[in-house]
Design a protein around this motif. Structure first.
Motif, PDB file in Angstrom:
ATOM      1  N   LEU A 189      17.083   9.662  41.198  1.00 43.13           N
ATOM      2  CA  LEU A 189      16.167  10.764  41.479  1.00 43.13           C
ATOM      3  C   LEU A 189      16.519  11.302  42.866  1.00 43.13           C
ATOM      4  O   LEU A 189      16.304  10.630  43.877  1.00 43.13           O
ATOM      5  CB  LEU A 189      14.709  10.286  41.443  1.00 43.13           C
ATOM      6  CG  LEU A 189      14.274   9.531  40.183  1.00 43.13           C
ATOM      7  CD1 LEU A 189      12.817   9.094  40.314  1.00 43.13           C
ATOM      8  CD2 LEU A 189      14.486  10.390  38.926  1.00 43.13           C
ATOM      9  N   LYS A 190      17.050  12.517  42.899  1.00 43.01           N
ATOM     10  CA  LYS A 190      17.522  13.101  44.151  1.00 43.01           C
ATOM     11  C   LYS A 190      16.395  13.856  44.853  1.00 43.01           C
ATOM     12  O   LYS A 190      15.656  14.611  44.224  1.00 43.01           O
ATOM     13  CB  LYS A 190      18.690  14.048  43.889  1.00 43.01           C
ATOM     14  CG  LYS A 190      19.899  13.365  43.282  1.00 43.01           C
ATOM     15  CD  LYS A 190      21.018  14.352  43.021  1.00 43.01           C
ATOM     16  CE  LYS A 190      22.219  13.665  42.351  1.00 43.01           C
ATOM     17  NZ  LYS A 190      23.318  14.621  42.085  1.00 43.01           N
ATOM     18  N   ARG A 191      16.306  13.633  46.152  1.00 38.96           N
ATOM     19  CA  ARG A 191      15.332  14.358  46.961  1.00 38.96           C
ATOM     20  C   ARG A 191      15.699  15.839  47.016  1.00 38.96           C
ATOM     21  O   ARG A 191      16.833  16.217  46.751  1.00 38.96           O
ATOM     22  CB  ARG A 191      15.287  13.756  48.372  1.00 38.96           C
ATOM     23  CG  ARG A 191      14.101  14.226  49.190  1.00 38.96           C
ATOM     24  CD  ARG A 191      14.102  13.667  50.609  1.00 38.96           C
ATOM     25  NE  ARG A 191      12.937  14.164  51.335  1.00 38.96           N
ATOM     26  CZ  ARG A 191      12.887  15.368  51.907  1.00 38.96           C
ATOM     27  NH1 ARG A 191      13.955  16.164  51.849  1.00 38.96           N
ATOM     28  NH2 ARG A 191      11.795  15.766  52.523  1.00 38.96           N
ATOM     29  N   ILE A 192      14.747  16.686  47.373  1.00 40.98           N
ATOM     30  CA  ILE A 192      14.959  18.130  47.413  1.00 40.98           C
ATOM     31  C   ILE A 192      16.161  18.511  48.272  1.00 40.98           C
ATOM     32  O   ILE A 192      16.894  19.454  47.972  1.00 40.98           O
ATOM     33  CB  ILE A 192      13.676  18.848  47.918  1.00 40.98           C
ATOM     34  CG1 ILE A 192      13.825  20.372  47.850  1.00 40.98           C
ATOM     35  CG2 ILE A 192      13.311  18.390  49.312  1.00 40.98           C
ATOM     36  CD1 ILE A 192      13.842  20.927  46.475  1.00 40.98           C
ATOM     37  N   CYS A 193      16.422  17.758  49.336  1.00 37.88           N
ATOM     38  CA  CYS A 193      17.522  18.079  50.251  1.00 37.88           C
ATOM     39  C   CYS A 193      18.879  17.660  49.716  1.00 37.88           C
ATOM     40  O   CYS A 193      19.916  18.075  50.239  1.00 37.88           O
ATOM     41  CB  CYS A 193      17.292  17.416  51.601  1.00 37.88           C
ATOM     42  SG  CYS A 193      17.262  15.609  51.510  1.00 37.88           S
ATOM     43  N   ARG A 194      18.895  16.793  48.706  1.00 41.43           N
ATOM     44  CA  ARG A 194      20.113  16.233  48.125  1.00 41.43           C
ATOM     45  C   ARG A 194      20.891  15.342  49.097  1.00 41.43           C
ATOM     46  O   ARG A 194      22.024  14.952  48.815  1.00 41.43           O
ATOM     47  CB  ARG A 194      21.026  17.330  47.569  1.00 41.43           C
ATOM     48  CG  ARG A 194      20.479  17.996  46.314  1.00 41.43           C
ATOM     49  CD  ARG A 194      21.535  18.808  45.633  1.00 41.43           C
ATOM     50  NE  ARG A 194      21.103  19.242  44.301  1.00 41.43           N
ATOM     51  CZ  ARG A 194      21.898  19.771  43.392  1.00 41.43           C
ATOM     52  NH1 ARG A 194      23.181  19.915  43.669  1.00 41.43           N
ATOM     53  NH2 ARG A 194      21.442  20.142  42.225  1.00 41.43           N
ATOM     54  N   HIS A 195      20.316  15.043  50.217  1.00 37.48           N
ATOM     55  CA  HIS A 195      20.947  14.108  51.154  1.00 37.48           C
ATOM     56  C   HIS A 195      20.383  12.696  50.982  1.00 37.48           C
ATOM     57  O   HIS A 195      20.898  11.753  51.573  1.00 37.48           O
ATOM     58  CB  HIS A 195      20.733  14.573  52.593  1.00 37.48           C
ATOM     59  CG  HIS A 195      21.549  15.781  52.949  1.00 37.48           C
ATOM     60  ND1 HIS A 195      22.805  15.688  53.481  1.00 37.48           N
ATOM     61  CD2 HIS A 195      21.283  17.098  52.808  1.00 37.48           C
ATOM     62  CE1 HIS A 195      23.287  16.913  53.681  1.00 37.48           C
ATOM     63  NE2 HIS A 195      22.379  17.779  53.284  1.00 37.48           N
ATOM     64  N   THR A 196      19.327  12.565  50.197  1.00 32.03           N
ATOM     65  CA  THR A 196      18.699  11.274  49.937  1.00 32.03           C
ATOM     66  C   THR A 196      18.335  11.196  48.460  1.00 32.03           C
ATOM     67  O   THR A 196      17.974  12.206  47.840  1.00 32.03           O
ATOM     68  CB  THR A 196      17.429  11.099  50.799  1.00 32.03           C
ATOM     69  OG1 THR A 196      17.799  11.062  52.177  1.00 32.03           O
ATOM     70  CG2 THR A 196      16.681   9.827  50.446  1.00 32.03           C
ATOM     71  N   ALA A 197      18.432  10.000  47.906  1.00 33.44           N
ATOM     72  CA  ALA A 197      18.026   9.778  46.519  1.00 33.44           C
ATOM     73  C   ALA A 197      17.495   8.357  46.397  1.00 33.44           C
ATOM     74  O   ALA A 197      17.756   7.501  47.245  1.00 33.44           O
ATOM     75  CB  ALA A 197      19.195   9.985  45.564  1.00 33.44           C
ATOM     76  N   VAL A 198      16.753   8.123  45.323  1.00 34.97           N
ATOM     77  CA  VAL A 198      16.303   6.772  45.024  1.00 34.97           C
ATOM     78  C   VAL A 198      16.815   6.411  43.635  1.00 34.97           C
ATOM     79  O   VAL A 198      16.805   7.236  42.719  1.00 34.97           O
ATOM     80  CB  VAL A 198      14.765   6.653  45.112  1.00 34.97           C
ATOM     81  CG1 VAL A 198      14.077   7.611  44.148  1.00 34.97           C
ATOM     82  CG2 VAL A 198      14.316   5.219  44.858  1.00 34.97           C
TER      83      VAL A 198
END
Length: 542
Positions: free
Chosen positions: A139-148
């Motif tokens: 699941l990628k965060r809105i910024c696409r620099h972080t995901a879980v």
């Protein structure tokens, strides 16, 4: 044969308020502007189509100076998490999506943003394991620099408590060293390497969706960076050519070249601004840091809400400088993602060490945090700042929790940039932010968030005039890609790309921008989108 455009509010964008009565276009180019009768008299035998604008407003075609076109198209093909307001809602959406997909597929969701949630709680692998234990999930965060990711994805990527932190990335771990499932920047590569590769059919499907949406929003061109993320660079590039050139999904596309693929591109004999009428090659794209939302933007001081970190440098300062040197050797400008103030400082240092070639400005993407000394240095450099007005709407007010108050001299300071003579171009960074250029223009003019019932205004002294805001997406975008001589204005010799609105945006209030509709989108003198409820072919003269 050519086309006569008349009976509308035709703004040239050469100067504020400047209008012309009619335009004559032919073979994708503006041939003449001026009085309708004079054009009719001079070009009568060459006019094959007459388009009555019925009082609508025509401006040069709007161009998004920074987005990810395939990534934007993917939002119509994957699980979209942008609309959910809590961790619970996100997990419920993931579970429902999983129930409708094949058991052996990866579950990929994009767009969650904890800063927009009612309760700011992070998602961990345990949360996902609880609902989907046996299938890999990212699941990628809105910024696409972080995901879980969940435990299954960690297992496939061989990420354990013993995995060392990758250069330019971060694996979040518990006190006992066990990964939490949260990965940032280059740590995401460990997972992407084991994910199934997409094929050209998928890429083309995403591109078609993206182009269709651009047309509906009056976007005639984009500066996009996609070539490094979908396996084969050649296959991704081929998808662009097949959709835009062969299938006729017209969109002027300026391709930034990620430093990860530029050697291959350059060794094939390509050059800056080479390509075709619709697809051309741009600057070398480099990431200097991450995002504020994920606390990976590189700051010169610790994050106020997490003093344990100052962010992430994607490259060491020496590596960044060497990449700039390589770009100079290839005769290609650079386009560097820099959000943190220290990241920007490093970029400026590198440019000063290896100056840009004459008449070919570099691009710095985002630059929301600028210290006074670096602002003064920017004024002396041939650079364009690719700004995203939508960032203000999504980053305020929580940005103060990240960086504090008074620690940054210039915060999203677009008016200051323009007044100092620093060139700026306007974009969305879609799919990170909404792609609608009118929303970006509205935010630049009002310095407020669209849905803020209190209408808080952030740094009102940095508001742009409407003319300045529209220039970001016309003349600004043209200058950023070396086309100030033939794009961004209504003038003889310029391209026949137009955005036509149902309202005169320069006469209405800023609030009216949010309800203004696109009546027609024209690219290369061809109508690619028409809202027949607003502007009907039936009333056109032939």
């Amino acid at each position: 044969m050519g086309t006569l455009w008349f009976n509308g509010h035709i703004y040239t964008m050469e100067a504020e308020g400047e209008k012309v009565e009619s335009i004559f276009t032919k073979d994708g180019t503006i041939i003449a502007v001026g009085k309708k009768q004079e054009i009719l008299k001079k070009y009568h035998d060459e006019i094959g189509r007459r388009i009555d604008l019925q009082g609508k407003t025509l401006i040069p075609g709007l161009v998004d100076s920074h987005l990810h076109l395939i990534g934007f198209g993917e939002t119509f093909l994957k699980l979209d998490l942008t609309k959910y307001k809590s961790k619970e809602e996100v997990l419920q959406a993931v579970q429902m999506f999983a129930e409708k997909s094949y058991d052996n597929e990866w579950i990929i969701g994009e767009g969650w943003n904890e800063n927009q949630w009612i309760h700011n709680e992070r998602i961990t692998k345990e949360d996902i394991d609880h609902i989907i234990p046996h299938r890999p999930v990212i699941l990628k965060r809105i910024c696409r620099h972080t995901a879980v990711v969940n435990s299954k994805a960690l297992q496939l990527a061989n990420i354990t408590k013993d995995t060392v932190q990758p250069t330019g990335g971060y694996i979040d771990k518990q006190t006992d060293g066990e990964p939490t499932g949260i990965l940032s920047d280059n740590a995401l590569n460990l997972v992407s390497q084991v994910m199934p590769k997409v094929n050209k059919t998928y890429l083309k499907q995403a591109l078609r969706k993206a182009v269709e949406q651009c047309h509906q929003l009056g976007i005639t061109g984009v500066h996009t960076e996609d070539l490094n993320y979908y396996g084969s660079y050649h296959e991704t590039l081929a998808a662009f050519y097949e959709v835009l050139e062969e299938e006729g999904y017209l969109l002027r596309t300026h391709l930034l070249l990620h430093n990860g693929i530029i050697d291959e591109w350059y060794n094939e004999g390509n050059a800056y601004l080479g390509g075709t009428n619709l697809i051309e090659y741009g600057a070398m794209k480099i990431f200097a840091d991450g995002s504020l939302g994920g606390r990976t933007a590189l700051l010169s001081f610790p994050y106020v809400d997490d003093p344990s970190t100052t962010g992430v440098a994607i490259h060491t300062k020496e590596e960044l400088t060497n990449l700039v040197k390589k770009a100079r050797e290839m005769n290609v400008p650079i386009a560097v993602h820099a959000i943190g103030d220290l990241a920007l400082q490093w970029v400026i240092d590198a440019i000063e060490t290896y100056p840009a070639h004459k008449n070919t400005p570099d691009r710095i993407i985002h630059a929301p945090l600028v210290q006074k000394g670096d602002f003064e240095r920017l004024c002396k450099l041939p650079v364009v700042l690719d700004i995203q007005p939508g960032f203000l709407a999504s980053d305020f007010p929580w940005v103060f929790d990240r960086v504090g108050v008074g620690k940054i001299d210039y915060l999203y300071a677009w008016k200051s940039f323009l007044q100092a003579g620093i060139a700026c171009a306007g974009g969305s960074d879609a799919p990170i932010e909404p792609i609608n250029p009118l929303l970006g223009i509205y935010t630049a003019v009002t310095r407020t968030r669209e849905n803020d019932k209190d209408k808080n205004v952030y740094s009102p002294e940095e508001k742009l005039t409407l003319f300045e805001a529209v220039c970001l997406y016309t003349k600004g975008s043209a200058y950023a890609c070396g086309h100030e001589h033939d794009r961004g204005m209504i003038s003889p010799g310029f391209i026949a790309d137009f955005t036509i609105f149902d309202e005169d945006i320069f006469q209405n209030s800023a609030e009216k921008l949010l309800s203004t509709k696109v009546a027609m989108t024209v690219i290369n003198d061809q109508i690619v989108y028409q809202n027949e409820n607003i502007l009907s072919f039936a009333s056109f003269e032939n």
